[in-house]
Design a protein around this motif. Sequence first.
Motif, PDB file in Angstrom:
ATOM      1  N   ASP A  24       0.824  -1.207   0.000  1.00 32.54           N
ATOM      2  CA  ASP A  24       0.000   0.000   0.000  1.00 32.54           C
ATOM      3  C   ASP A  24       0.855   1.252   0.000  1.00 32.54           C
ATOM      4  N   TYR A  59       2.637   1.695  -3.301  1.00 28.43           N
ATOM      5  CA  TYR A  59       1.605   2.101  -4.261  1.00 28.43           C
ATOM      6  C   TYR A  59       1.288   3.578  -4.079  1.00 28.43           C
ATOM      7  N   GLU A  66     -11.812  -5.585 -10.259  1.00 23.73           N
ATOM      8  CA  GLU A  66     -12.301  -4.818  -9.122  1.00 23.73           C
ATOM      9  C   GLU A  66     -13.797  -4.897  -8.887  1.00 23.73           C
ATOM     10  N   ALA A  74     -10.875   3.700  -6.841  1.00 20.71           N
ATOM     11  CA  ALA A  74      -9.470   3.366  -6.658  1.00 20.71           C
ATOM     12  C   ALA A  74      -9.370   1.877  -6.368  1.00 20.71           C
ATOM     13  N   ARG A 116      -8.830  -1.608  -4.882  1.00 23.03           N
ATOM     14  CA  ARG A 116      -8.773  -2.061  -3.495  1.00 23.03           C
ATOM     15  C   ARG A 116      -8.054  -3.378  -3.360  1.00 23.03           C
ATOM     16  N   LYS A 137      -3.755  -2.952  -7.407  1.00 17.29           N
ATOM     17  CA  LYS A 137      -2.774  -1.902  -7.169  1.00 17.29           C
ATOM     18  C   LYS A 137      -1.496  -2.144  -7.957  1.00 17.29           C
ATOM     19  N   THR A 166      -2.141  -1.507 -11.520  1.00 24.51           N
ATOM     20  CA  THR A 166      -2.226  -0.068 -11.787  1.00 24.51           C
ATOM     21  C   THR A 166      -0.849   0.518 -12.011  1.00 24.51           C
TER      22      THR A 166
END
Lengths: 339, 566
Positions: free
Chosen positions: A263, A266, B53, B155, B157, B162, B165
């Motif tokens: 996280d 990112y 997602e 966004a 999750r 992630k 992305t």
Amino acid sequence: MSDLEYEQNLWPRIKSAFRVLVAFTFSHVGVCGLVVGYIICGAFLFQMMESHEVEPMLKEVRQLREETAEKLLSIVLKSNTLEEEEFFRLANVAIQNYTYEIVNAISDGYDGEPKPKPLNWTKKADSIDRKEMPWSFTGGFLYSLTVITTIGYGNYAPKTAQGKAMTILYGIIGMPLFLLYLSNIGDILARGFKWTFSRCCQCNWTFIKRRRIDENGEVIEEPAQEEEEQITVPISLCLTLMVGYIWGGGLLFAEWEKWSVLDASYFCFISLSTIGFGDLVPGEAVAAESLEDAIQYSFVFCSLYLLLGMALIAMCFNLMQEEVIAKVRVCGRRLGCAR
Amino acid sequence: MGPNGNSKQSKCSPTRVKNCLRTFLAHLFSHIGLCILVVGYAIVGAAIFERLESGYEIEQRNNKQKNWTSTIMKIRDQYVKELWNITEQFNVLYEKNWTTAVEKELRRFEDDVTSAAKQNGYDGNSRETDLHWSFSGALLYSVSIITTIGYGNAAPRTALGKVLTMFYAVVGVPLMLLWLSNIGTLMANTFKFAYIHICCPKKSARSRSVQKRSPSLKQEPSSIQVKYSVSAMTCETHVVQQQQQQQQQQQLHHIQQADPSNFHCLEKTPRAMMRREQRATLKTLDPAAKQMLRECAEYNVNMSQDERSRMVLHQLHAAESNMGTMTGIEEELSDDGEGMVDVTSSIILPPPLNIDGMEIEDYGCRQTLSEMSSGIGVSVGGSVNGSMGRTGGGSGSQISQVEGTPSRVPLLHRGVDGGPDVVDVETLDEYSAGSIEMQSNKPDRCESPVSSDRVPISLVLIFVVVYIMVGATIFTMWEGWSFLESAYFCFITLSTIGLGDYVPGRSFKSASTEEGHAQLIVCCLYLVLGLAIIAMSFNLVQEEVAAKVKDIARHIGIIKDSSGDR
């Protein structure tokens, strides 16, 4: 020196001093200071503009509360003998409406009554309360930063009309300024990096150079500068640097914010690429605990990280572009696309 | 294609395949190809992200609803009970006391609801029944990534989302920049063309006649760096002395008259100039430049028997005798790159000349000549924030010969009479738009006749503002925002800030209907087109802005005048 002469000399001196000042402002160090100053000004401005918005909302909610209380009162007064169940039923309805209204207010940005609850907005209360309120100085600072870097998290967003108009103006001036900063800093960093790199390389090369001179017997003048400038920093090094920075930032933020490493990395990547979703923003986790110092540190660190990170990326682009273009050209030529 | 393969093409299939591949790739990086590539990339991304997602989102949404409802109910029950207790406490009902107590309770209830909302991530949008991660939502998401706008309303999750992305952005953002620069240049040229022919038909006729008058210095500027003009001038003076070419003298005159301030570029530090030294390729020189180089080299050889100048001469001759295609020489040169660079950097030029009272440093000229033989390119900018494809390349007509990589924008400053393009200085340490896009090698870009006008800044600005207004009206109609809010949204989007407080699609009739989809797609198009327009305006405007900034700076005195009046 007569007075007149002194005056005549003074004016050009002032002018030259002014020139020096302006030159310095637009020089490397000056631009940094300019950008930081601009962000701070923006923080104050936005804080001023947006804080007012909370007051009317507070008034609304308070009014709502009073109305609900009156409603409940009427329920209670309706019948002399009040059953518990009936009360529950009726009260539930009243409270349901109340809840709905509160939730609407929350979605519009209401954040609960600031604690400790001041019923008078004196200046004394400001010093404590302002930090708790949504648009604290640190919040404004981060917001201004995200506007001029075009990251744009969105966790803070202007709600008032003048805040929005102000954002537009602020952005129009701030974005070119930030670009100026980036190009400046990127330039310096790139030069410094190249210099360091070439020094490291030269340590290996001086040995070879001497041998060359000995063999030919001539004195071949090879100024050190030439070697230095011809050295291009390899792309892999630049990429490693960037990835390392993102990963390092990830580790740090994971530590501070109690996020997972993924996280946090990112978040770093999304911020530095100026995409800036805003789903993860530092400082929010800490805000819940309302530790003022921690919020401050978190924001300050985040801002510094972003400013430095973008400068680093500018530097890497600066260093990489030569090689990348050359390589693309070679590829293109090989493939025959280019003439 | 190359001169060799023609006869064997039909026979040899690997060659044919290679040629096909070549043409394919050439088209791929042409305009249409890039467009399709970008669109395809966005659509593929949308599909992938939707897949990843939406399942998670549906699950979360259900959970959230359940959580929220149960939490709220619990809180409510608790407080109602509390209220009952209060009522019971007051045997005799004093309204005021009761009301105060009740209000206190309600206040605490409020706090609990607020904190529950925060914890739950519930922002009160119970009316939002549409998924963020429908296909159109995912499309908006991928567009917002590759343009680096990044709204954030949707966004990722999932962990995989992630990671994906990040990779998607790493590939997509440069692709977008490339496309933007491409489109920006194209649109800039079209705009200029339209402007010339619609607004100033007389001037365009005049510029064309001037072009005919001066064939030696080509109207079409090859991508040449700053110093070329100066070195051209200095070399020219002795060339003029030797050959007395009327035209060149005229050109010289033009250069001098146009803007004598151009010559202060020489005062730039040698370091800066050396920084930009690139592997020289003769290929990029247009005939005029080659002429210069030859003259200077000859002069050198005559004066000082310089070995390297001899080499240069030799190479020039070889180049000329090589059928016009320079590939052979170029291979030689690129292998021998070091040598070439050395050669040019040490060509000694004639002693400093006084032209119109200005001293031109010999050293500077030497450097400039070395740089002259390096082509110019526009290169990927130093701004990480180059999301808007800040397009460089002043006239845009140097695209066909993009080589070399100075790190700054080469600016072309047109002379007053449509004379040769005098290259202006780009002291971009002071100027912000240091970032330029990378121009892919496009074959044979036939440029519109270069005009002596630049499109005025005001016109470009008006164009951009009009575009924002148009967008604002559209969104006011569709989204029900006020006009200011829509304009604010357009600005935030087109500058790629992308706060995400206003996102199109929230109040669409329904994102799952045809109309809703169409609306979202139109939004994406508006977005992308707007970015292209911004890229175009940067392209058009930057020369003027740079020139103006320099004027101001010179006026203030930041940049020292080369004429020495301080």
